[in-house]
Each structure stands twice: as structure tokens, then as C-alpha cells.
Design a protein around this motif. Structure first.
Motif, PDB file in Angstrom:
ATOM      1  N   ALA A 366       0.820  -1.212   0.000  1.00 42.50           N
ATOM      2  CA  ALA A 366       0.000   0.000   0.000  1.00 42.50           C
ATOM      3  C   ALA A 366       0.854   1.263   0.000  1.00 42.50           C
ATOM      4  N   ASN A 367       2.174   1.072   0.114  1.00 41.61           N
ATOM      5  CA  ASN A 367       3.097   2.222   0.200  1.00 41.61           C
ATOM      6  C   ASN A 367       2.696   3.161   1.339  1.00 41.61           C
ATOM      7  N   VAL A 368       2.229   2.543   2.419  1.00 43.76           N
ATOM      8  CA  VAL A 368       1.847   3.312   3.606  1.00 43.76           C
ATOM      9  C   VAL A 368       2.818   2.958   4.731  1.00 43.76           C
ATOM     10  N   VAL A 369       3.304   4.004   5.414  1.00 39.82           N
ATOM     11  CA  VAL A 369       4.231   3.792   6.526  1.00 39.82           C
ATOM     12  C   VAL A 369       3.491   3.922   7.841  1.00 39.82           C
ATOM     13  N   GLY A 370       3.553   2.889   8.653  1.00 43.00           N
ATOM     14  CA  GLY A 370       3.022   2.944  10.010  1.00 43.00           C
ATOM     15  C   GLY A 370       4.141   2.603  10.970  1.00 43.00           C
ATOM     16  N   THR A 371       3.797   2.371  12.218  1.00 43.41           N
ATOM     17  CA  THR A 371       4.815   2.034  13.199  1.00 43.41           C
ATOM     18  C   THR A 371       4.522   0.659  13.789  1.00 43.41           C
ATOM     19  N   PRO A 372       5.518  -0.241  13.729  1.00 42.89           N
ATOM     20  CA  PRO A 372       5.310  -1.594  14.266  1.00 42.89           C
ATOM     21  C   PRO A 372       5.097  -1.542  15.777  1.00 42.89           C
ATOM     22  N   GLY A 373       4.060  -2.195  16.238  1.00 38.10           N
ATOM     23  CA  GLY A 373       3.762  -2.191  17.664  1.00 38.10           C
ATOM     24  C   GLY A 373       4.883  -2.756  18.505  1.00 38.10           C
ATOM     25  N   SER A 374       5.593  -3.740  17.972  1.00 41.40           N
ATOM     26  CA  SER A 374       6.678  -4.361  18.735  1.00 41.40           C
ATOM     27  C   SER A 374       7.821  -3.383  19.004  1.00 41.40           C
ATOM     28  N   GLY A 375       7.896  -2.319  18.218  1.00 38.82           N
ATOM     29  CA  GLY A 375       8.908  -1.286  18.469  1.00 38.82           C
ATOM     30  C   GLY A 375       8.674  -0.572  19.782  1.00 38.82           C
ATOM     31  N   PHE A 376       7.472  -0.712  20.335  1.00 37.28           N
ATOM     32  CA  PHE A 376       7.130  -0.059  21.600  1.00 37.28           C
ATOM     33  C   PHE A 376       7.220  -1.015  22.782  1.00 37.28           C
ATOM     34  N   GLY A 377       7.652  -2.252  22.521  1.00 37.41           N
ATOM     35  CA  GLY A 377       7.757  -3.224  23.608  1.00 37.41           C
ATOM     36  C   GLY A 377       7.142  -4.551  23.200  1.00 37.41           C
ATOM     37  N   PRO A 378       7.527  -5.631  23.885  1.00 37.71           N
ATOM     38  CA  PRO A 378       7.098  -6.966  23.484  1.00 37.71           C
ATOM     39  C   PRO A 378       5.576  -7.158  23.460  1.00 37.71           C
ATOM     40  N   SER A 379       4.845  -6.502  24.353  1.00 40.09           N
ATOM     41  CA  SER A 379       3.389  -6.674  24.314  1.00 40.09           C
ATOM     42  C   SER A 379       2.755  -5.931  23.144  1.00 40.09           C
ATOM     43  N   GLY A 380       3.568  -5.157  22.435  1.00 40.40           N
ATOM     44  CA  GLY A 380       3.082  -4.495  21.226  1.00 40.40           C
ATOM     45  C   GLY A 380       3.196  -5.400  20.005  1.00 40.40           C
ATOM     46  N   SER A 391      -2.366  14.638   6.203  1.00 36.97           N
ATOM     47  CA  SER A 391      -3.409  15.486   5.617  1.00 36.97           C
ATOM     48  C   SER A 391      -4.653  14.613   5.420  1.00 36.97           C
ATOM     49  N   TYR A 392      -5.813  15.237   5.317  1.00 40.40           N
ATOM     50  CA  TYR A 392      -7.040  14.459   5.127  1.00 40.40           C
ATOM     51  C   TYR A 392      -6.963  13.649   3.833  1.00 40.40           C
ATOM     52  N   GLU A 393      -6.476  14.287   2.776  1.00 39.58           N
ATOM     53  CA  GLU A 393      -6.399  13.633   1.465  1.00 39.58           C
ATOM     54  C   GLU A 393      -5.514  12.382   1.536  1.00 39.58           C
ATOM     55  N   ASN A 394      -4.337  12.544   2.158  1.00 39.88           N
ATOM     56  CA  ASN A 394      -3.429  11.409   2.274  1.00 39.88           C
ATOM     57  C   ASN A 394      -4.006  10.307   3.155  1.00 39.88           C
ATOM     58  N   THR A 395      -4.685  10.718   4.203  1.00 37.20           N
ATOM     59  CA  THR A 395      -5.272   9.746   5.113  1.00 37.20           C
ATOM     60  C   THR A 395      -6.322   8.907   4.383  1.00 37.20           C
ATOM     61  N   VAL A 396      -7.173   9.587   3.642  1.00 43.08           N
ATOM     62  CA  VAL A 396      -8.211   8.890   2.883  1.00 43.08           C
ATOM     63  C   VAL A 396      -7.569   7.934   1.878  1.00 43.08           C
ATOM     64  N   GLU A 397      -6.560   8.430   1.188  1.00 42.34           N
ATOM     65  CA  GLU A 397      -5.916   7.587   0.176  1.00 42.34           C
ATOM     66  C   GLU A 397      -5.238   6.378   0.816  1.00 42.34           C
ATOM     67  N   ALA A 398      -4.591   6.618   1.939  1.00 39.81           N
ATOM     68  CA  ALA A 398      -3.889   5.527   2.630  1.00 39.81           C
ATOM     69  C   ALA A 398      -4.879   4.438   3.058  1.00 39.81           C
ATOM     70  N   ILE A 399      -5.985   4.867   3.645  1.00 40.04           N
ATOM     71  CA  ILE A 399      -6.951   3.885   4.146  1.00 40.04           C
ATOM     72  C   ILE A 399      -7.625   3.154   2.980  1.00 40.04           C
ATOM     73  N   ASP A 400      -7.897   3.895   1.926  1.00 42.20           N
ATOM     74  CA  ASP A 400      -8.490   3.240   0.755  1.00 42.20           C
ATOM     75  C   ASP A 400      -7.529   2.212   0.170  1.00 42.20           C
ATOM     76  N   ARG A 401      -6.242   2.538   0.151  1.00 40.50           N
ATOM     77  CA  ARG A 401      -5.250   1.576  -0.342  1.00 40.50           C
ATOM     78  C   ARG A 401      -5.189   0.340   0.557  1.00 40.50           C
ATOM     79  N   ILE A 402      -5.233   0.582   1.877  1.00 37.69           N
ATOM     80  CA  ILE A 402      -5.166  -0.555   2.807  1.00 37.69           C
ATOM     81  C   ILE A 402      -6.399  -1.444   2.626  1.00 37.69           C
TER      82      ILE A 402
END
Lengths: 405, 405
Positions: A366-380, A391-402
Motif C-alpha cells: 500500500a506504500n503506507v508507513v506505520g509504526t510496528p507495535g513491537s517497536g514499543f515493547g514486546p506486548s506491542g 493530511s485528510y487527502e493522504n489519510t483517505v488515500e492511505a486507508i483506501d489503499r489498505i
């Protein structure tokens, strides 16, 4: 021969967001044609609001004239800002916090990283798991965390308080009593919030046990529900056990402008009468030279009538993104959390992917960058964080791609 | 029960300049009619130069528009500034320093206070005496200095290098080899400078002994004489032993704007190949979130053609003050030092007064605030520091008042 701080060498790998930046940069080089949307690091995208811009220009003009020029700021912050914070963030909510209990700084990251310095080397810390990495890493660098188990991802001398879907991302009191408890509400990374009654229990727990709570309230401006406290000082007894850290980064878009503050009530003291307030004041006076005058004036403007209205609408903009992400992912069948009182959406990775597998999957497909939960600790592990700061536009596009993958 | 960092409690009294501020405030309250002239703390009085003001306004405008808005800065500084510094401060002087060896920060005080963190707890430090208090105090706070002897004013685990009129304010190599050596040239507080040949000896000494030099060059812009190095990297071999700290405070009036940088060449490494560069990068990445974009743009403007010309004339203004102070006190019979390559004038107190006696005397009789030499260390006893950072009118009036008493 000089020797280095060996505790630094215990830190595994590099700082989470640096690692992400490198991965994204490599992907981007290999795929120059793909448009990457970043919902990873919690960085804002909307410009500073007009009231803040106006205050900055005006303060810059003051710096251009010898009669209004400002040299060194008071170590602990200008009175105009400390008084405004005391009134607007505390007194107006019925919290008993004085202006001289507010320490203005260059941001919540510095403060949450440096606060451990005023505690003894053998301080036992407790953190939520997952957790903002700065709390743990800075204690590692200070030699307070014991040894790292690369299998479990845990430090031997840290008390972990798991926060998972099973307990509603709400930690239980640890079995062993900690000296220092880091709490962050609304939470980064899970987006969970805490009610006033629940937070009161932590305050009571700390007072009963002689613990200190470091309460990171960097995201308080995103609270939308009633009965979710904006400050820990809304709880009775917090003046004797709680430090609160605040930021202008997320409520007013100051991530690149740098301003925050820490509140240390004078009532937190040892049996010998040493106050944390005096130690933090000493630290500020010795290792810090104040936040820039122009930035403190910008901070003051956030509390003006215009500033309040403008930042409120900015927060509404981001929270509209949060809702789009939350609803979209939910509709797509994801298990989704947060996003109501916080700009973070926390989701369960699908198909038992690890967090980093999902990171790579999302970046690739999806060419979307998020943050891996495990980077915040093992329970992540098995979770993933998206932020509402695009931006709203990017957010909409990202979610639509996902949704499409 | 939480416990505090007991090392903080070892610090005698409060930070020097806080003490002075309190004394002056008390005097001012008791004597509201007296016009106090402050030549104490090294704070500038001239406004930011037009090139910097222009850059600030322009950067503020960028922050007002989503398409040019800047969020989190790169941890270590924007490339535009690091590249400019590498070129203008180093390559142009024949110093081999790369842009990625430059760490942009919120000022030299923070950096000189925090740098000790990347060294081991048992690091033996050497400091000049008198010395800028931050070097010692931050090592005290880190538990590295042993016990304080209130009679001598010395810490048991610090190697002192006395600098007095007898040795021309030039320290000898210490008998015991230190791990970490703090040097500041042009010197605060004595105003002494060092020739390139003399500095080369320190570099050779450090390389021979495996010591690291923290070279505080915050006042390099005030150098007026040939053969006085502007950077320690003008010396051969400095890349393997020297850290350099720089500031925009004194060369461009940024005391209230906050910008500095630290240079750590990648060639300083342990036998195991651990570089100080990687440790400092880790510290920046974990405990700091970058200097404000608008301030980094202001810093870049200092190196523009206009910025250079304008700051040069500002420095000339202050150095004219320095000359007035130096000549005036000399004519009045004082023994006076510094003031040629530095904005500080260091004088011997008359009639065997202690430094604080002379402080009180000067405040009372001339309503002039200076800094007691003893505040910088025991060898500063019997000396007094005046700064050239006042306005010309105030400087003239202050010296005329001192001459009259």
C-alpha cells in the motif's frame, strides 16, 4: 585512556523511528515511482495557526530592536508563559498548580528523557508495555535497567505492565512496588484513555507506596469524552506524587518549533524534605538555558482567544482523520483501538503477522508507513500504530489503499 | 519509596548566576532609585542583525503554509545548516570536518553539560581553575567528582589546572593524566587566549595519553590576533582526540534564540572501535528532538554575506567596549587581563578584597554588577570578571563610575 558509558552500548539497535526512516528511505530509493504516505511517526502536517504566526513575527520584530531585544531567558521560563499555563491549563480546571511549579522546556521528549536524572541510580521503574521508547531507553543509558534479554525483549530491572486487548490496554498495579511509574494518557502508542476514577487509583497507589508518577499528558488536547482527565492534578493527592509532562507539539503543531513544559509540585519530597522541584530547578539552571523567547511568545499565543479557536479546529481536523482511519479499518475487518481521545489508532495485525512483517507488507503493498507495535515493547507485538497527523487527502488515500489489499 | 539522585545534593549553593541575580534583585528592591549596570553575566544586548531577522520572518512564513511547513527536524540538524557550518567554520580554515560530524543543538550550555554523559562513570576529568561552572557541576550531578571540600572549594576527584596571573592564565599539563580535559579558548572567565603552537601541545598530550579534549570555542569570533586558532581542528591530530563545542550566542547574539553545535570527529574511538560520534548521535536521537527549524534558518543566515558583515560589526562594537573597559581600568591602576581575543575582562581585585567583597563593593558604590572570580573556582579568588556585552553608553558609564570610586 578514556572509557565510554557502557550502558549506552546495551541499547539494542537504533532508535525506533530512525530504523523506520532508514527502511522507508531504502524502499523509496528502490521504488522512486511509488507515492509513499507516512502515517508512522507522530509528526503533524498542518501549519502553525495564524495567532501563533502573528506572535512569532511580532516577537521576531522585538528581537530586531535593542530596546525590546531579549537575551537569556529565565532558566525556568518567562513568567508571561508560566502564568498563562498555570491559569489556562490548571486553575481553570480546578487544579492547584502555581506558576513557579511549571518548568518551560524545549519539548516533552527532552523532559521525559531527562526526568530520570533527578532520581537515584537504583530507582525501580515501571512502564506500560507497549510504551514510548524514550522512557526506557533513557533509563538504560543511565544504567538503571539491568540486562536485556533479546528473546523476550525485556530488561531485567524494569517492571513491565502489559497493556493488550485482553485487559483493554489498561495496566494492572504491578506486583512489585516501583519507585517511579511512567504513565501516558491519552496513550502513545495504543490511543487508550483513562477515566478520572481509574487515574485516582494510581494516585492513591503512588501515595500509599511512596512512588512517583511521571504522567505524560502530551496528547490531552485530543480528549473528546467526559470523565477523561486532562491533567493528573484533577485527582486528589496528585500534588504529593505526580510530575506532569506537557507538549505544544500535538495541540498546536510545534513538533518543529519545540516547546513543552513539566509540572513538579513542591509537595513531592523525601523524608529529609528534599523536593523534586528543587532538583529539577537545579538541573534546568545547570544544563539548559531556556526555550527561545520567540518560541515562548508563540506558546503564549496558543492560549489567546484566536489561538484556542484555531488550534481547536486543527485538532478537529486530525480527529476527523482518526475517525476515517478507525471506521475504515473496522469496516475492512481489522480489530481497531484508540482514535477517540487520541490521535493514534492501534490495530491488531491480520493473519498473525508480526508487527514488522505487517510494516513491510503495508509499505510494499500500500506504500503506507506505520509504526510496528513491537517497536514499543514486546506486548506491542502483533499490533500496529497509525497516526491521524497526515493530511485528510493522504489519510483517505492511505486507508483506501489498505482496504484494497 | 522513591529516592533522589544524591549527587545533586552535593552541589554547594546554587548556580553562580542565580546567586548573583538574587543579590542584584535584593539590592534593587532596597535601592529602587539606583540605576544598576550589568556587566556580570555574559549576555548580549545588541539586537539580532538584519540578515537573521529577515531569515526568521521568512522561516516563520514557511511555517504558516502546509506546503512549506516543517515538523520534526532531523535529530542531528538540518543538512542546510550542517553543510554551511562544515564549509564556513571548518573547510574554509583547512580543517577536515564533515557535515555529518556536526551535531546541531539548542546551545553550548546544554552540550557542554550533557557531553559527560557518553563517558564512563569513573572518568577522571581535568578542568582549568577558574572555570565555567557547568563543566564541573554537571560532572558532580553525574557522581563523578568525589567529595567537596568547602575549605578549599575543591572536589576530591577532579584534576584542577590553576590559571593565575603567575602562569599567565595558561595551565600546565596535570601531573596525573586525565581521561577528559575541558579547555575553553578564548577563555571564559579569564579572557586568555592560546596560540596554535600551545594548543598543538595539548592535542599531542591527549593523543599520547588517550585522553579526550572537550574544546569549548564559544568565543572564537572574538579572536583578533594572528596565530590564535579559531578551532582545535587547526591542530594536527585533533580528529582523534578532540570534541569542539560552538555557540551562536556570542558571535550572533543568539543567547535568547538558542543555537549551538558540537563537533565529534568519527576518528575518536575506543580500542573496541566504539566511536564517541555514535554515542552522541544516540543521545541526540533519544533525548533531543532537534533545534527549531526557524532558529536553524536564522543560524544559516549568520553565514550569508550580509550576516557575516553584520555580525562582524556587532563583534567590533563589543570589542570596542572591551577596549574601553581594559584601558579605563588599567588607567585607574587595576591589573587587567583578557579583552583582546575575548569579550571578557579579568581583573585583580584591589586591596586584597575577596571576589565577593569586591562584588558587593562594586554593586554598592558604583551600582555595577560583575562576576566574582571565586565563583569560577578557588584560583579565581581575588579576581573579578567584567563583560563587554553591555551597550557602549552603559559600559562607559560603568567604567567612569568605577574610576570615580
Amino acid at each position: 585512556m578514556f572509557r565510554v558509558n557502557e550502558d549506552y552500548l546495551k541499547l539494542p539497535g537504533s532508535y525506533l523511528f530512525s530504523t523506520i526512516a532508514k527502511k522507508v528511505s531504502a524502499f523509496s530509493t528502490e521504488n522512486p515511482d511509488r507515492k509513499i504516505i507516512r502515517l508512522g511517526i507522530g509528526d503533524v502536517t498542518q501549519p502553525l495557526c495564524p495567532a501563533v504566526i502573528k506572535a512569532l513575527h511580532s516577537a521576531v520584530d522585538e528581537m530586531a530592536d535593542a530596546s525590546t531585544f531579549k537575551g537569556y531567558a529565565p532558566d525556568l521560563g518567562y513568567d508571561f508563559l508560566r502564568n498563562t499555563i498555570a491559569q489556562e491549563d490548571y486553575k481553570s480546571r480546578g487544579c492547584d498548580i502555581a506558576a513557579d511549579e511549571i518548568f518551560v522546556s524545549d519539548g516533552a521528549k527532552s523532559d521525559s528523557g531527562n526526568i530520570q536524572e533527578i532520581f537515584s541510580k537504583d530507582t525501580r521503574i515501571a512502564v506500560c508495555d507497549p510504551v514510548y521508547p524514550v522512557y526506557v531507553d533513557t533509563n538504560v543509558m543511565a544504567g538503571r535497567t539491568g540486562t536485556y534479554d533479546s528473546t523476550t525483549g525485556l530488561w531485567s530491572n524494569v517492571i513491565y505492565m502489559p497493556c493488550t486487548a485482553e485487559n483493554g490496554f489498561s495496566p494492572e498495579f504491578p506486583k512489585e512496588v516501583p519507585d517511579l511509574i511512567y504513565l501516558c494518557y491519552p496513550n502513545n502508542p495504543t490511543g487508550a484513555s483513562i477515566t478520572k476514577d481509574e487515574l485516582q487509583k494510581w494516585v492513591d497507589y503512588a501515595n500509599k507506596n511512596g512512588s512517583v508518577i511521571v504522567y505524560d499528558a502530551a496528547y490531552e488536547a485530543y480528549i473528546s469524552e467526559e470523565n477523561v482527565p486532562h491533567s493528573i492534578y484533577e485527582c486528589e493527592g496528585a500534588r504529593t506524587c505526580a510530575i506532569e509532562i506537557r507538549s505544544f507539539s500535538k495541540n498546536a503543531g510545534f513538533t518543529g518549533t519545540r516547546l513543552g513544559f513539566t509540572v513538579i509540585p513542591k509537595d513531592i519530597k523525601t523524608a529529609d524534605g528534599v523536593t523534586l522541584h528543587q532538583l529539577w530547578a537545579r538541573r534546568h539552571g545547570t544544563k539548559f538555558n531556556g526555550a527561545p523567547y520567540i518560541v515562548q511568545k508563540a506558546g503564549e499565543a496558543v492560549y489567546s482567544a484566536e489561538g484556542k479557536a484555531e488550534t481547536k479546529s486543527q485538532i478537529a481536523y486530525y480527529m476527523n482523520n482518526a475517525k476515517y482511519i478507525y471506521d475504515g479499518l473496522k469496516a475492512a475487518g481489522y480489530s481497531v483501538y484508540g482514535g477517540v481521545n487520541a490521535p493514534y489508532i492501534w490495530l491488531k495485525t491480520p493473519n498473525n503477522m508480526t508487527s514488522w512483517e505487517f510494516f513491510d507488507f503495508l509499505l510494499d503493498k500500500a506504500n503506507v508507513v506505520g509504526t510496528p507495535g513491537s517497536g514499543f515493547g514486546p506486548s506491542g507485538e502483533g499490533y500496529f500504530r497509525l497516526t491521524a497527523f497526515g493530511s485528510y487527502e493522504n489519510t483517505v488515500e492511505a486507508i483506501d489503499r489498505i482496504k484494497a489489499i
